[in-house]
Design an enzyme around this catalytic site. Sequence first.
Site, PDB file in Angstrom:
ATOM      1  N   ALA A   1      62.053   1.984  75.211  1.00  0.00           N
ATOM      2  CA  ALA A   1      63.245   2.047  75.838  1.00  0.00           C
ATOM      3  C   ALA A   1      64.272   1.571  74.711  1.00  0.00           C
ATOM      4  O   ALA A   1      63.990   1.365  73.573  1.00  0.00           O
ATOM      5  CB  ALA A   1      63.236   0.673  76.874  1.00  0.00           C
TER       6      ALA A   1
ATOM      7  N   GLY B   1      58.277   1.809  76.262  1.00  0.00           N
ATOM      8  CA  GLY B   1      58.521   2.428  77.053  1.00  0.00           C
ATOM      9  C   GLY B   1      57.835   4.094  76.886  1.00  0.00           C
ATOM     10  O   GLY B   1      57.612   4.648  77.932  1.00  0.00           O
TER      11      GLY B   1
ATOM     12  N   GLU C   1      54.225   3.608  77.857  1.00  0.00           N
ATOM     13  CA  GLU C   1      54.509   3.343  79.473  1.00  0.00           C
ATOM     14  C   GLU C   1      54.542   4.631  80.110  1.00  0.00           C
ATOM     15  O   GLU C   1      53.737   4.703  80.948  1.00  0.00           O
ATOM     16  CB  GLU C   1      55.328   2.236  79.684  1.00  0.00           C
ATOM     17  CG  GLU C   1      55.097   0.880  79.274  1.00  0.00           C
ATOM     18  CD  GLU C   1      56.285   0.013  79.411  1.00  0.00           C
ATOM     19  OE1 GLU C   1      57.309   0.373  78.747  1.00  0.00           O
ATOM     20  OE2 GLU C   1      55.946  -1.123  79.703  1.00  0.00           O
TER      21      GLU C   1
ATOM     22  N   GLU D   1      56.632  -4.977  72.401  1.00  0.00           N
ATOM     23  CA  GLU D   1      57.874  -5.775  73.098  1.00  0.00           C
ATOM     24  C   GLU D   1      57.779  -7.227  72.623  1.00  0.00           C
ATOM     25  O   GLU D   1      58.998  -7.764  72.298  1.00  0.00           O
ATOM     26  CB  GLU D   1      57.721  -5.724  74.604  1.00  0.00           C
ATOM     27  CG  GLU D   1      58.224  -4.133  75.137  1.00  0.00           C
ATOM     28  CD  GLU D   1      57.004  -3.259  75.188  1.00  0.00           C
ATOM     29  OE1 GLU D   1      55.937  -3.446  74.591  1.00  0.00           O
ATOM     30  OE2 GLU D   1      57.252  -2.193  75.698  1.00  0.00           O
TER      31      GLU D   1
HETATM   32  N1  CAA Z   1      65.794   2.214  70.946  1.00  0.00           N
HETATM   33  C1  CAA Z   1      66.840   2.599  70.201  1.00  0.00           C
HETATM   34  N2  CAA Z   1      66.861   3.432  69.139  1.00  0.00           N
HETATM   35  C2  CAA Z   1      65.761   3.565  68.563  1.00  0.00           C
HETATM   36  C3  CAA Z   1      64.497   3.278  69.002  1.00  0.00           C
HETATM   37  C4  CAA Z   1      64.348   2.696  70.349  1.00  0.00           C
HETATM   38  N3  CAA Z   1      63.442   1.934  71.050  1.00  0.00           N
HETATM   39  N4  CAA Z   1      63.622   3.692  68.359  1.00  0.00           N
HETATM   40  C5  CAA Z   1      64.181   4.225  67.349  1.00  0.00           C
HETATM   41  N5  CAA Z   1      65.496   4.386  67.392  1.00  0.00           N
HETATM   42  C6  CAA Z   1      66.454   4.880  66.627  1.00  0.00           C
HETATM   43  C7  CAA Z   1      66.721   4.160  65.326  1.00  0.00           C
HETATM   44  O1  CAA Z   1      67.691   2.821  65.583  1.00  0.00           O
HETATM   45  C8  CAA Z   1      67.145   4.971  64.309  1.00  0.00           C
HETATM   46  O2  CAA Z   1      68.710   5.313  64.696  1.00  0.00           O
HETATM   47  P1  CAA Z   1      69.714   5.251  63.448  1.00  0.00           P
HETATM   48  O3  CAA Z   1      69.458   6.424  62.744  1.00  0.00           O
HETATM   49  O4  CAA Z   1      70.994   5.447  64.372  1.00  0.00           O
HETATM   50  O5  CAA Z   1      69.511   4.038  62.623  1.00  0.00           O
HETATM   51  C9  CAA Z   1      66.649   6.258  64.891  1.00  0.00           C
HETATM   52  O6  CAA Z   1      66.167   6.050  65.995  1.00  0.00           O
HETATM   53  C10 CAA Z   1      65.354   6.404  63.671  1.00  0.00           C
HETATM   54  O7  CAA Z   1      64.439   5.558  63.752  1.00  0.00           O
HETATM   55  P2  CAA Z   1      63.920   4.632  62.296  1.00  0.00           P
HETATM   56  O8  CAA Z   1      65.180   5.020  61.527  1.00  0.00           O
HETATM   57  O9  CAA Z   1      63.505   3.282  62.818  1.00  0.00           O
HETATM   58  O10 CAA Z   1      62.912   5.610  62.113  1.00  0.00           O
HETATM   59  P3  CAA Z   1      61.622   5.194  61.334  1.00  0.00           P
HETATM   60  O11 CAA Z   1      60.736   6.183  61.153  1.00  0.00           O
HETATM   61  O12 CAA Z   1      61.775   4.299  60.037  1.00  0.00           O
HETATM   62  O13 CAA Z   1      60.807   4.258  62.417  1.00  0.00           O
HETATM   63  C11 CAA Z   1      59.851   3.691  64.611  1.00  0.00           C
HETATM   64  C12 CAA Z   1      60.249   4.784  63.657  1.00  0.00           C
HETATM   65  C13 CAA Z   1      58.473   2.840  63.944  1.00  0.00           C
HETATM   66  C14 CAA Z   1      59.462   4.293  65.806  1.00  0.00           C
HETATM   67  C15 CAA Z   1      60.894   2.723  64.632  1.00  0.00           C
HETATM   68  O14 CAA Z   1      62.142   3.386  65.033  1.00  0.00           O
HETATM   69  C16 CAA Z   1      60.537   1.601  65.648  1.00  0.00           C
HETATM   70  O15 CAA Z   1      60.110   0.832  65.365  1.00  0.00           O
HETATM   71  N6  CAA Z   1      61.494   1.811  67.067  1.00  0.00           N
HETATM   72  C17 CAA Z   1      61.365   0.829  68.004  1.00  0.00           C
HETATM   73  C18 CAA Z   1      59.929   0.960  68.643  1.00  0.00           C
HETATM   74  C19 CAA Z   1      60.010  -0.257  69.879  1.00  0.00           C
HETATM   75  O16 CAA Z   1      60.020  -1.270  69.518  1.00  0.00           O
HETATM   76  N7  CAA Z   1      59.776   0.222  70.918  1.00  0.00           N
HETATM   77  C20 CAA Z   1      59.774  -0.682  72.222  1.00  0.00           C
HETATM   78  C21 CAA Z   1      61.086  -0.656  72.832  1.00  0.00           C
HETATM   79  S1  CAA Z   1      61.169  -1.847  73.959  1.00  0.00           S
HETATM   80  C22 CAA Z   1      60.630  -1.192  75.332  1.00  0.00           C
HETATM   81  O17 CAA Z   1      60.290  -0.098  75.365  1.00  0.00           O
HETATM   82  C23 CAA Z   1      60.660  -2.137  76.538  1.00  0.00           C
HETATM   83  C24 CAA Z   1      60.123  -1.679  77.751  1.00  0.00           C
HETATM   84  O18 CAA Z   1      58.678  -1.721  77.943  1.00  0.00           O
HETATM   85  C25 CAA Z   1      60.897  -1.029  78.999  1.00  0.00           C
END
Ligand code: CAA
Length: 258
Positions: free
Chosen positions: A63, A108, A111, A131
């Site tokens: 998400a 998400g 999920e 999360e």
């Molecule tokens: N939300 C918003 N933006 C996201 C995102 C997310 N979940 N995941 C990645 N992005 C964005 C980053 O912010 C980045 O944007 P910018 O270039 O503008 O900075 C872009 O995507 C590329 O991401 P990274 O530079 O971080 O890429 P990476 O290769 O270094 O890392 C990754 C990849 C390991 C997937 C890392 O992006 C990451 O950890 N993302 C978040 C994963 C996460 O925590 N997901 C769970 C979200 S909470 C949820 O989902 C709740 C629920 O159950 C409803």
Amino acid sequence: MEFITYEVEGQIGIITINRPKALNALNSAVLDELDKTLDAVDQEAIRCLILTGAGEKSFVAGADIGEMSTLTKAEGEAFGKKGNDVFRKLETFPIPVIAAVNGFALGGGCEISMSCDIRICSENAVFGQPEVGLGITPGFGGTQRLARIVGTGKAKEMIYGARNIKAEEAYRIGLVNNVYPTEELMPAAKKLASTIARNAPIAVRNCKRAINEGLQVDMDQAIVIEEKLFGNCFETYDQKEGMTAFLEKRKVEAFLNK
Ligand code: CAA
């Protein structure tokens, strides 16, 4: 549609979440578009759906953390409901859905894949529910579906520890059915979808309902669900054609979804 593409190849529909700048993260707009896309699927013509993410790096990275960062308690709950409603629509969609997981399937992303009937993935796929590292619980069904798919102990270990797993481990614990080299993932998804599409659609859809609904109730109720859906197949054109073809020792000419 800004973030979803929908393509039809014969009897297969391919839904692609396409927000590469954010690794296909799910914000409200993506969820709304996914909901509308499902509503627009031609349920007469399409016999199997494939859900995937744009690019080769990420299926869905979760998400949208930016959108969630300022939510109040009530808004958080509403956002959870929004995701849950769309994912439940996917899970109960009459047509089978294959998740072709092509990279990160986090939060998400994991999920939404678990709301699909079958998951297959590329070798670079990473699954997880990170999360608790963000100060929240999985909110689009992760606390419920992961335990049902991989068992309570493994789900709790992954969720409490925010521990991501690679494709091989996802395969070992039964989270995915198969792992493919990246370039072979979509051909494999299409092959599987075609195999499903060749069978009698009413029967396939009734199997989906029987399995899904039967798992929610005790065995005595479950077999009644099965009996009704079994009975529902009879007197259809496809049942007659399938059985007549067998008895006449010939191939089925065509299943017509009627
Ligand atoms: N939300 C918003 N933006 C996201 C995102 C997310 N979940 N995941 C990645 N992005 C964005 C980053 O912010 C980045 O944007 P910018 O270039 O503008 O900075 C872009 O995507 C590329 O991401 P990274 O530079 O971080 O890429 P990476 O290769 O270094 O890392 C990754 C990849 C390991 C997937 C890392 O992006 C990451 O950890 N993302 C978040 C994963 C996460 O925590 N997901 C769970 C979200 S909470 C949820 O989902 C709740 C629920 O159950 C409803």
